[in-house]
Motif scaffolding. Structure first.
Motif, mmCIF file in Angstrom:
data_model
loop_
_atom_site.group_PDB
_atom_site.id
_atom_site.type_symbol
_atom_site.label_atom_id
_atom_site.label_comp_id
_atom_site.label_asym_id
_atom_site.label_seq_id
_atom_site.Cartn_x
_atom_site.Cartn_y
_atom_site.Cartn_z
ATOM 1 N N LEU A 1 0.832 -1.206 0.000
ATOM 2 C CA LEU A 1 0.000 0.000 0.000
ATOM 3 C C LEU A 1 0.867 1.257 0.000
ATOM 4 C CD1 LEU A 1 -2.855 1.079 0.018
ATOM 5 C CD2 LEU A 1 -2.821 0.995 2.506
ATOM 6 N N ALA A 2 1.933 1.258 0.799
ATOM 7 C CA ALA A 2 2.841 2.412 0.834
ATOM 8 C C ALA A 2 3.547 2.572 -0.513
ATOM 9 C CB ALA A 2 3.849 2.257 1.959
ATOM 10 N N LEU A 3 3.917 1.462 -1.130
ATOM 11 C CA LEU A 3 4.566 1.506 -2.439
ATOM 12 C C LEU A 3 3.611 2.066 -3.495
ATOM 13 C CD1 LEU A 3 7.214 0.767 -3.866
ATOM 14 C CD2 LEU A 3 6.212 -1.462 -4.343
ATOM 15 N N LEU A 4 2.371 1.592 -3.477
ATOM 16 C CA LEU A 4 1.357 2.093 -4.401
ATOM 17 C C LEU A 4 1.101 3.576 -4.166
ATOM 18 C CD1 LEU A 4 -0.831 1.613 -6.565
ATOM 19 C CD2 LEU A 4 -2.381 1.005 -4.702
ATOM 20 N N TRP A 5 0.988 3.980 -2.906
ATOM 21 C CA TRP A 5 0.756 5.387 -2.567
ATOM 22 C C TRP A 5 1.901 6.253 -3.087
ATOM 23 C CZ3 TRP A 5 -3.421 7.875 -1.321
ATOM 24 C CH2 TRP A 5 -3.332 9.168 -0.841
ATOM 25 N N GLY A 6 3.142 5.780 -2.942
ATOM 26 C CA GLY A 6 4.295 6.522 -3.438
ATOM 27 C C GLY A 6 4.270 6.678 -4.947
ATOM 28 N N ARG B 1 3.926 10.179 -7.118
ATOM 29 C CA ARG B 1 4.856 10.586 -8.172
ATOM 30 C C ARG B 1 4.118 10.862 -9.478
ATOM 31 N NH1 ARG B 1 7.861 6.966 -5.381
ATOM 32 N NH2 ARG B 1 7.455 5.218 -6.752
ATOM 33 N N ILE B 2 3.085 10.084 -9.784
ATOM 34 C CA ILE B 2 2.280 10.335 -10.986
ATOM 35 C C ILE B 2 1.571 11.682 -10.869
ATOM 36 C CG2 ILE B 2 0.226 9.570 -12.248
ATOM 37 C CD1 ILE B 2 1.158 6.665 -11.662
ATOM 38 N N ALA B 3 1.015 11.961 -9.694
ATOM 39 C CA ALA B 3 0.346 13.248 -9.475
ATOM 40 C C ALA B 3 1.333 14.406 -9.616
ATOM 41 C CB ALA B 3 -0.319 13.269 -8.097
ATOM 42 N N GLU B 4 2.541 14.241 -9.084
ATOM 43 C CA GLU B 4 3.567 15.276 -9.244
ATOM 44 C C GLU B 4 3.909 15.476 -10.712
ATOM 45 O OE1 GLU B 4 6.686 13.729 -6.753
ATOM 46 O OE2 GLU B 4 6.187 15.140 -5.140
ATOM 47 N N LEU C 1 1.970 14.980 -13.263
ATOM 48 C CA LEU C 1 0.865 15.697 -13.903
ATOM 49 C C LEU C 1 0.950 17.198 -13.634
ATOM 50 C CD1 LEU C 1 -2.118 13.254 -13.294
ATOM 51 C CD2 LEU C 1 -1.017 13.813 -15.468
ATOM 52 N N ILE C 2 1.335 17.565 -12.417
ATOM 53 C CA ILE C 2 1.503 18.985 -12.104
ATOM 54 C C ILE C 2 2.634 19.578 -12.946
ATOM 55 C CG2 ILE C 2 2.206 20.616 -10.292
ATOM 56 C CD1 ILE C 2 -0.644 19.660 -9.979
ATOM 57 N N VAL C 3 3.718 18.835 -13.088
ATOM 58 C CA VAL C 3 4.830 19.309 -13.914
ATOM 59 C C VAL C 3 4.372 19.499 -15.353
ATOM 60 C CG1 VAL C 3 7.066 18.631 -14.890
ATOM 61 C CG2 VAL C 3 6.635 18.361 -12.447
ATOM 62 N N LEU C 4 3.592 18.558 -15.878
ATOM 63 C CA LEU C 4 3.075 18.697 -17.246
ATOM 64 C C LEU C 4 2.157 19.914 -17.379
ATOM 65 C CD1 LEU C 4 2.333 14.977 -18.192
ATOM 66 C CD2 LEU C 4 4.098 16.484 -19.141
ATOM 67 N N LEU C 5 1.330 20.152 -16.375
ATOM 68 C CA LEU C 5 0.466 21.337 -16.408
ATOM 69 C C LEU C 5 1.292 22.615 -16.439
ATOM 70 C CD1 LEU C 5 -2.470 20.498 -13.966
ATOM 71 C CD2 LEU C 5 -2.651 21.088 -16.380
ATOM 72 N N LEU C 6 2.305 22.697 -15.577
ATOM 73 C CA LEU C 6 3.139 23.896 -15.542
ATOM 74 C C LEU C 6 3.916 24.076 -16.839
ATOM 75 C CD1 LEU C 6 4.434 23.734 -11.870
ATOM 76 C CD2 LEU C 6 2.872 25.420 -12.851
ATOM 77 N N ALA C 7 4.451 22.985 -17.376
ATOM 78 C CA ALA C 7 5.192 23.064 -18.641
ATOM 79 C C ALA C 7 4.276 23.482 -19.786
ATOM 80 C CB ALA C 7 5.858 21.727 -18.949
ATOM 81 N N SER C 8 3.059 22.948 -19.818
ATOM 82 C CA SER C 8 2.128 23.322 -20.887
ATOM 83 C C SER C 8 1.685 24.776 -20.741
ATOM 84 C CB SER C 8 0.930 22.383 -20.907
ATOM 85 O OG SER C 8 0.162 22.530 -19.733
ATOM 86 N N GLY D 1 -3.135 20.014 -7.278
ATOM 87 C CA GLY D 1 -1.917 19.986 -6.469
ATOM 88 C C GLY D 1 -2.215 19.922 -4.983
ATOM 89 N N TYR D 2 -3.172 20.727 -4.522
ATOM 90 C CA TYR D 2 -3.503 20.690 -3.099
ATOM 91 C C TYR D 2 -4.147 19.361 -2.726
ATOM 92 C CZ TYR D 2 -5.078 21.871 1.518
ATOM 93 O OH TYR D 2 -5.271 21.863 2.877
ATOM 94 N N ALA D 3 -5.002 18.864 -3.594
ATOM 95 C CA ALA D 3 -5.729 17.637 -3.269
ATOM 96 C C ALA D 3 -4.827 16.406 -3.283
ATOM 97 C CB ALA D 3 -6.886 17.442 -4.259
ATOM 98 N N PHE D 4 -3.868 16.327 -4.190
ATOM 99 C CA PHE D 4 -3.149 15.074 -4.394
ATOM 100 C C PHE D 4 -1.627 15.135 -4.234
ATOM 101 C CE2 PHE D 4 -7.021 14.730 -7.057
ATOM 102 C CZ PHE D 4 -7.633 13.722 -6.342
ATOM 103 N N VAL D 5 -1.041 16.319 -4.177
ATOM 104 C CA VAL D 5 0.418 16.407 -4.153
ATOM 105 C C VAL D 5 0.942 16.978 -2.839
ATOM 106 C CG1 VAL D 5 2.443 17.408 -5.288
ATOM 107 C CG2 VAL D 5 0.538 16.585 -6.665
ATOM 108 N N LEU D 6 0.361 18.060 -2.383
ATOM 109 C CA LEU D 6 0.872 18.751 -1.200
ATOM 110 C C LEU D 6 0.704 17.929 0.068
ATOM 111 C CD1 LEU D 6 2.000 21.596 -1.555
ATOM 112 C CD2 LEU D 6 -0.065 22.462 -0.512
ATOM 113 N N ARG D 7 1.760 17.902 0.886
ATOM 114 C CA ARG D 7 1.681 17.260 2.201
ATOM 115 C C ARG D 7 1.302 18.313 3.231
ATOM 116 N NH1 ARG D 7 7.057 15.397 0.772
ATOM 117 N NH2 ARG D 7 7.746 16.782 2.428
#
Length: 171
Positions: free
Chosen positions: A4-9, A13-16, A18-25, A62-68
């Motif tokens: 579960l921790a591996l899947l969560w990680g 990373r996938i969510a991060e 996606l944020i990078v792709l949004l910023l780059a686009s 980003g707030y929902a899925f990336v930020l701690r």
């Protein structure tokens, strides 16, 4: 490490990514607009619309899925000036109010987003219900974080400097 921790990680990373792709686009769209507007004298409306949509999705996703929790910006001048029991009371009260208001408003939020299927954006023709659909996961994430903060306050934990340093040591 558990599965579960591996899947969560991996999901994190996938969510991060996606944020990078949004910023780059957003950046690419911004550059396209500069070239077309100032060098070719052909302003494009879709680039401004796309940047606005990407910014909205980037912030809410980003707030929902990336930020701690320890990465959230807080104004804690008063919080750090009061004793720990008062901090826990403030944590519980503020988080309970936020969670309560958002849970109470969730049906109306859903109704409004569903209603917006009748409208589309001006240039990209994206339905507004699709555009604003990210708001529901954002609200659910805020509610979950608020309830977790309430639980931590009841257990005698907090988000303050001691909690942040403990979280940094556990990474």
């Amino acid at each position: 490490m558990s599965h579960l921790a591996l899947l969560w990680g991996r999901l994190h990373r996938i969510a991060e990514a996606l944020i990078v792709l949004l910023l780059a686009s957003m950046f690419a769209s911004f550059l396209i607009q500069i070239v077309f507007r100032y060098f070719l004298n052909l302003p494009l409306g879709w680039t401004v619309e796309f940047v606005t949509i990407a910014w909205l999705w980037g912030i809410l996703f980003g707030y929902a899925f990336v930020l701690r929790d320890d990465e959230v910006i807080r104004l804690d001048i008063v919080y750090l000036a009061v004793p720990t029991p008062a901090q826990r009371a403030m944590d519980f009260l503020s988080s309970a109010v936020v969670a309560g208001i958002l849970v109470w408003s969730l049906p109306q939020i859903y109704n409004y987003i569903s209603f917006m299927k009748i409208e589309r954006t001006a240039f990209l023709k994206i339905r507004f219900d699709h555009l604003f659909a990210i708001y529901i996961p954002f609200v659910l994430a805020v509610v979950a974080r608020s309830l977790r903060t309430c639980w931590r306050a009841l257990k005698g934990q907090g988000y303050g400097p001691t909690a942040s340093s403990e979280a940094a040591e556990n990474v």
